[in-house]
Design a protein around this motif. Structure first.
Motif: not given
Length: 270
Positions: A196-210
């Motif tokens: 959590y303490d890393k704050g906002a990140h670019g995938a807050l809108n959902g999971s994904f798989t490569l």
């Protein structure tokens, strides 16, 4: 038979590949016998070719008689049709790189966690139905122990996926123990925690798989499981965008050693 059906339909190899999210080289190798066709691929191709029902049934029958039946074949009655394409991709993947936001990813879940998540998502299903579906989902983990080459799995777990008491405290503790075991004892699994303490990140809108495949000619696939349906991305600008995003998430997350220590500390707190 597949080649004949395609030519009769008027589709090119490239169009056939687009129809089932496979490369044209994959379709070519299937038609020339250099690569086995999966049941889900045959079903997709037959649909794209508007194949007669008897031809489709014959091809599917041949595929299901093959010595190595796929996961979908073994658990077709349990899995929803919307998962069919993803399961086929997961089963033949060389590597899977996952960002898990809200729940622990299926390939590193315990049976109890799997059961609890399915029960919450399918409140009207009978216990027998939940049990059957949970068993089918657990069978997916066979991709990590398959012979001769198991799939490589990298997972970045958001802290939210680790703190939610899915199934209650006892189930959560067991799940944390399993993650610690995977991190320390399974060489083809790499786990990182994004606190959590890393704050906002670019995938807050959902999971994904490569998803990457053994054949370099097979294009990478990005899979996003959304409330509106399953999304598969294969265009270079999309796969590049998600690959870069995954790299940023890995960079922000704790390294594998610190992640294991984080899991141990979290378990003590629970």
């Amino acid at each position: 038979m597949l080649k004949e059906l395609r030519e009769t339909s008027g589709l090119t190899i490239e169009q056939a590949g687009d129809a089932i999210r496979r490369s044209d080289s994959t379709i070519s190798r299937i038609e020339t016998g250099k690569r086995d066709a999966q049941v889900i691929e045959i079903k997709g191709l037959c649909e794209a070719y508007s194949a007669p029902a008897d031809k489709t049934a014959e091809l599917l029958g041949l595929a299901r008689q093959a010595p190595a039946g796929g996961l979908w074949t073994a658990h077709e009655a349990a899995f929803p049709p919307t998962l069919e394409t993803y399961l086929g991709l997961e089963e033949v993947a060389r590597s899977l790189r996952v960002f898990a936001l809200a729940t622990v990813h299926s390939l590193v879940r315990t049976p109890a966690t799997t059961h609890a998540i399915l029960r919450a998502g399918l409140p009207t299903a009978s216990e027998a139905e939940i049990d059957l579906l949970a068993e089918a989902h657990m069978a997916r983990q066979g991709v990590l122990t398959r012979e001769p080459v198991p799939a490589e799995l990298e997972v970045v777990l958001d802290e939210a996926a680790l703190r939610r008491p899915v199934g209650g405290r006892a189930v959560l503790l067991e799940q944390l123990d399993h993650l610690i075991h995977c991190a320390e004892n399974v060489p083809n699994i790499t786990l990182q925690v994004l606190p959590y303490d890393k704050g906002a990140h670019g995938a807050l809108n959902g999971s994904f798989t490569l998803i990457d495949f053994p054949d370099p000619a097979e294009p990478q696939v990005v899979y996003c499981d959304t409330p509106g349906g399953n999304l598969y991305l294969q265009k270079p600008h999309d796969t590049r965008r998600f690959t870069q995003l995954y790299g940023r998430l890995c960079g922000a997350a704790l390294d594998p050693t610190d992640s294991t220590e984080f899991l141990r500390t979290l378990r003590q707190e629970m």
